[in-house]
Scaffold this motif. Structure first.
Motif, PDB file in Angstrom:
ATOM      1  N   ASP A   3      40.391  14.786  46.417  1.00  0.00           N
ATOM      2  CA  ASP A   3      40.090  13.629  47.273  1.00  0.00           C
ATOM      3  C   ASP A   3      41.373  12.907  47.694  1.00  0.00           C
ATOM      4  OD1 ASP A   3      37.465  14.241  46.921  1.00  0.00           O
ATOM      5  OD2 ASP A   3      37.076  12.698  45.410  1.00  0.00           O
ATOM      6  N   ILE A   4      42.286  12.775  46.731  1.00  0.00           N
ATOM      7  CA  ILE A   4      43.560  12.095  47.033  1.00  0.00           C
ATOM      8  C   ILE A   4      44.336  12.899  48.087  1.00  0.00           C
ATOM      9  CG2 ILE A   4      45.780  11.361  46.060  1.00  0.00           C
ATOM     10  CD1 ILE A   4      44.270  11.056  43.326  1.00  0.00           C
ATOM     11  N   LEU A   5      44.378  14.205  47.885  1.00  0.00           N
ATOM     12  CA  LEU A   5      45.134  15.052  48.821  1.00  0.00           C
ATOM     13  C   LEU A   5      44.502  15.057  50.208  1.00  0.00           C
ATOM     14  CD1 LEU A   5      46.026  17.830  46.271  1.00  0.00           C
ATOM     15  CD2 LEU A   5      47.690  16.508  47.586  1.00  0.00           C
ATOM     16  N   ASN A   6      43.174  15.074  50.259  1.00  0.00           N
ATOM     17  CA  ASN A   6      42.504  14.989  51.564  1.00  0.00           C
ATOM     18  C   ASN A   6      42.858  13.685  52.267  1.00  0.00           C
ATOM     19  OD1 ASN A   6      41.223  17.428  51.479  1.00  0.00           O
ATOM     20  ND2 ASN A   6      39.297  16.618  50.642  1.00  0.00           N
ATOM     21  N   GLU A   7      42.845  12.605  51.508  1.00  0.00           N
ATOM     22  CA  GLU A   7      43.156  11.300  52.095  1.00  0.00           C
ATOM     23  C   GLU A   7      44.583  11.293  52.643  1.00  0.00           C
ATOM     24  OE1 GLU A   7      42.081   7.981  49.582  1.00  0.00           O
ATOM     25  OE2 GLU A   7      43.251   6.588  50.796  1.00  0.00           O
ATOM     26  N   ILE A   8      45.511  11.858  51.883  1.00  0.00           N
ATOM     27  CA  ILE A   8      46.909  11.843  52.320  1.00  0.00           C
ATOM     28  C   ILE A   8      47.122  12.760  53.538  1.00  0.00           C
ATOM     29  CG2 ILE A   8      49.282  12.441  51.611  1.00  0.00           C
ATOM     30  CD1 ILE A   8      48.456  11.169  48.859  1.00  0.00           C
ATOM     31  N   ASN A   9      46.447  13.896  53.547  1.00  0.00           N
ATOM     32  CA  ASN A   9      46.540  14.764  54.728  1.00  0.00           C
ATOM     33  C   ASN A   9      45.984  14.075  55.977  1.00  0.00           C
ATOM     34  OD1 ASN A   9      47.888  17.209  54.038  1.00  0.00           O
ATOM     35  ND2 ASN A   9      46.162  17.727  52.723  1.00  0.00           N
ATOM     36  N   GLU A  10      44.898  13.318  55.798  1.00  0.00           N
ATOM     37  CA  GLU A  10      44.338  12.569  56.933  1.00  0.00           C
ATOM     38  C   GLU A  10      45.325  11.508  57.422  1.00  0.00           C
ATOM     39  OE1 GLU A  10      40.447  10.892  55.947  1.00  0.00           O
ATOM     40  OE2 GLU A  10      39.783  12.948  55.512  1.00  0.00           O
ATOM     41  N   LEU A  11      45.921  10.787  56.473  1.00  0.00           N
ATOM     42  CA  LEU A  11      46.894   9.749  56.843  1.00  0.00           C
ATOM     43  C   LEU A  11      48.063  10.373  57.615  1.00  0.00           C
ATOM     44  CD1 LEU A  11      46.904   7.746  53.483  1.00  0.00           C
ATOM     45  CD2 LEU A  11      46.173   6.833  55.706  1.00  0.00           C
ATOM     46  N   LYS A  12      48.503  11.508  57.133  1.00  0.00           N
ATOM     47  CA  LYS A  12      49.623  12.181  57.786  1.00  0.00           C
ATOM     48  C   LYS A  12      49.238  12.589  59.213  1.00  0.00           C
ATOM     49  CE  LYS A  12      52.915  15.893  57.365  1.00  0.00           C
ATOM     50  NZ  LYS A  12      52.505  17.109  58.081  1.00  0.00           N
ATOM     51  N   ALA A  13      48.025  13.119  59.354  1.00  0.00           N
ATOM     52  CA  ALA A  13      47.550  13.535  60.690  1.00  0.00           C
ATOM     53  C   ALA A  13      47.460  12.326  61.625  1.00  0.00           C
ATOM     54  CB  ALA A  13      46.199  14.223  60.560  1.00  0.00           C
ATOM     55  N   LEU A  14      47.176  11.162  61.071  1.00  0.00           N
ATOM     56  CA  LEU A  14      47.105   9.943  61.882  1.00  0.00           C
ATOM     57  C   LEU A  14      48.486   9.376  62.203  1.00  0.00           C
ATOM     58  CD1 LEU A  14      44.135   8.127  60.072  1.00  0.00           C
ATOM     59  CD2 LEU A  14      44.123   8.987  62.433  1.00  0.00           C
ATOM     60  N   GLY A  15      49.525   9.981  61.672  1.00  0.00           N
ATOM     61  CA  GLY A  15      50.883   9.553  61.987  1.00  0.00           C
ATOM     62  C   GLY A  15      51.531   8.647  60.947  1.00  0.00           C
ATOM     63  N   TYR A  16      50.860   8.497  59.817  1.00  0.00           N
ATOM     64  CA  TYR A  16      51.460   7.666  58.763  1.00  0.00           C
ATOM     65  C   TYR A  16      52.734   8.320  58.243  1.00  0.00           C
ATOM     66  CZ  TYR A  16      47.649   4.333  58.499  1.00  0.00           C
ATOM     67  OH  TYR A  16      46.757   3.340  58.785  1.00  0.00           O
ATOM     68  N   LYS A  17      53.735   7.466  57.972  1.00  0.00           N
ATOM     69  CA  LYS A  17      55.033   7.966  57.516  1.00  0.00           C
ATOM     70  C   LYS A  17      55.203   7.814  56.002  1.00  0.00           C
ATOM     71  CE  LYS A  17      57.277   8.731  61.497  1.00  0.00           C
ATOM     72  NZ  LYS A  17      56.073   9.004  62.287  1.00  0.00           N
ATOM     73  N   GLU A  18      54.514   6.824  55.443  1.00  0.00           N
ATOM     74  CA  GLU A  18      54.780   6.508  54.040  1.00  0.00           C
ATOM     75  C   GLU A  18      53.489   6.242  53.294  1.00  0.00           C
ATOM     76  OE1 GLU A  18      58.030   3.697  53.130  1.00  0.00           O
ATOM     77  OE2 GLU A  18      56.579   2.608  51.914  1.00  0.00           O
ATOM     78  N   VAL A  19      53.422   6.761  52.081  1.00  0.00           N
ATOM     79  CA  VAL A  19      52.258   6.504  51.250  1.00  0.00           C
ATOM     80  C   VAL A  19      52.740   6.045  49.872  1.00  0.00           C
ATOM     81  CG1 VAL A  19      52.042   8.940  50.580  1.00  0.00           C
ATOM     82  CG2 VAL A  19      50.074   7.464  50.446  1.00  0.00           C
ATOM     83  N   THR A  20      52.124   4.975  49.366  1.00  0.00           N
ATOM     84  CA  THR A  20      52.445   4.491  48.020  1.00  0.00           C
ATOM     85  C   THR A  20      51.239   4.728  47.121  1.00  0.00           C
ATOM     86  OG1 THR A  20      53.893   2.783  48.924  1.00  0.00           O
ATOM     87  CG2 THR A  20      53.198   2.504  46.641  1.00  0.00           C
TER      88      THR A  20
END
Ligand code: SF4
Length: 294
Positions: free
Chosen positions: A37-54
C-alpha cells in the motif's frame, strides 16, 4: 497542501514507553501499514509529479516488526527504487537503528542524508530514567558508525533539559555530547511533566530557574555548532527544492537543501516545485543565502 512534497504515514503508534511520553497511551501499539500500500501510494505521488516524500512514524525503525512484511531498510530500498527524487523519514529511535538502515541511506542518492536522531539527554543515568534503552556511549557509537558510512550526513536531534534528578554533572554530559556530535540543529525543550506518564510520578526536582539557565546554555551551544556547520556551505553549490517566495521578501525564493536546510536565494520564480542549483554566498544561524546558478 504542496503539489510537490508529500508526507506518508508508514506506521502508527509506539511501543517504546519513554517515561515522559504520552504517545504510547494515546496512540496505542505500533501498527505498520502494508508495504504494498505504501509503495502504491508513493508510485501514485511520483506519477502526479511529486518530488519529495517524507515517511512518518513515531519510530520508523520499528516498521514491519508487528506484521509479516518488509523491514524498514527493505522498505526504504523499494521506495528508493521507485525513483522518486527525494526521500526523507522521521523519527528514528536510536535504540533500533540498524546497520542495514545506515547502508541503505549511504547507497541511494535519493534517500536524503539527513537523520533526525533524538538523543534527549547525554547522560546515561538520565537516559535510564527516561526509559530510552540506550546509554550515552551506545548513542555516540551509533553516531560514529553513521558518520563513517555517510560522511556528509546532517544529524539533528531533540533534547529535554531539566528532567527529574538532572544534576549539573548530568547536564554537562548533555553539553559535552553536543560538542562531540556537532548537530546541524536541535529542538530543545524544558521538561514539564505530562499527566498519566511514569515520569510525572517522579519528583520534578530541578528548579525552573535552573532549567532555564541550562536551556539557554544548551541553545547557545547548539547555535554555535549550527553556524559552524552552515559556514561550511559558503561558496558551495547545493540542490534546492524550490518552495516559493520567501516569507519576508517576495523577490527572494526559498527552499530546502538535500539535508533539509532552508535557503533563501535570488532565482527564477517559474522554478517553484523544481530542484535547482544554488550557490551559497552567506551562512546565517538558521538559514543559508544564495543565488541560483542554473
Ligand atoms: Fe515512542 Fe517517541 Fe514517545 Fe518514546 S518519545 S514513547 S519513542 S513516541
Amino acid at each position: 497542501a504542496s503539489t510537490f512534497k508529500a508526507w506518508v504515514n508508514i506506521m502508527y503508534g509506539c511501543n517504546k514507553f519513554c517515561t515522559y511520553c504520552i504517545v504510547p497511551y494515546t496512540r496505542g501499539k505500533e501498527r505498520s501499514r502494508k508495504s504494498v500500500d505504501i509503495l502504491n501510494e508513493i508510485n501514485e505521488l511520483k506519477a502526479l509529479g511529486y518530488k519529495e516524500v517524507t515517511l512518518l512514524g513515531q519510530n520508523v525503525n520499528a516498521y514491519g516488526k508487528d506484521i509479516d512484511d518488509l523491514s524498514f531498510p527493505e522498505l526504504m530500498e523499494k521506495i528508493a527504487l521507485t525513483g522518486i527524487e527525494r526521500i526523507r523519514f522521521t523519527t528514528s529511535h536510536p535504540w533500533d537503528f540498524s546497520e542495514e538502515l545506515i547502508d541503505v541511506i549511504a547507497k541511494y542518492p535519493n534517500i536524503m542524508n539527513h537523520i533526525q536522531l533524538p538523543v534527549q539527554s547525554g547522560d546515561s543515568e538520565i537516559l535510564r530514567l527516561m526509559g530510552r534503552r540506550y546509554s550515552r556511549e551506545q548513542y555516540l557509537e551509533l553516531v560514529e558508525r553513521i558518520k563513517k558510512k555517510i560522511p556528509d550526513v546532517s544529524l539533528t536531534t531533540d533534547i529535554i533539559v531539566g528532567f527529574p534528578n538532572e544534576s549539573e554533572e548530568a547536564f554537562n554530559n548533555t553539553l559535552s555530547l553536543c560538542e562531540i556530535v556537532k548537530y546541524d540543529s536541535a529542538f530543545t525543550f524544558i521538561y514539564s511533566p505530562r499527566v498519566g506518564t511514569p515520569a510525572a510520578k517522579m519528583k520534578d526536582n530541578v528548579s525552573m530557574e535552573t532549567k532555564k539557565a541550562r536551556f539557554n546554555k544548551l541553545t547557545a551551544t547548539i547555535a554555535k555548532y549550527e553556524l559552524e556547520k552552515y559556514k561550511t556551505f559558503e561558496g558551495k553549490v547545493v540542490k534546492v527544492l524550490v518552495e516559493g517566495p520567501s516569507k519576508k521578501n517576495e523577490n527572494i525564493l526559498s527552499g530546502y537543501t538535500e539535508d533539509n536546510k532552508l535557503v533563501n536565494f535570488v532565482g527564477n520564480k517559474n522554478m517553484v516545485g523544481q530542484i535547482v542549483n544554488v550557490k551559497i554566498v552567506k551562512a546565517k544561524t538558521y538559514t543559508l543565502e544564495g543565488e541560483q546558478v542554473d
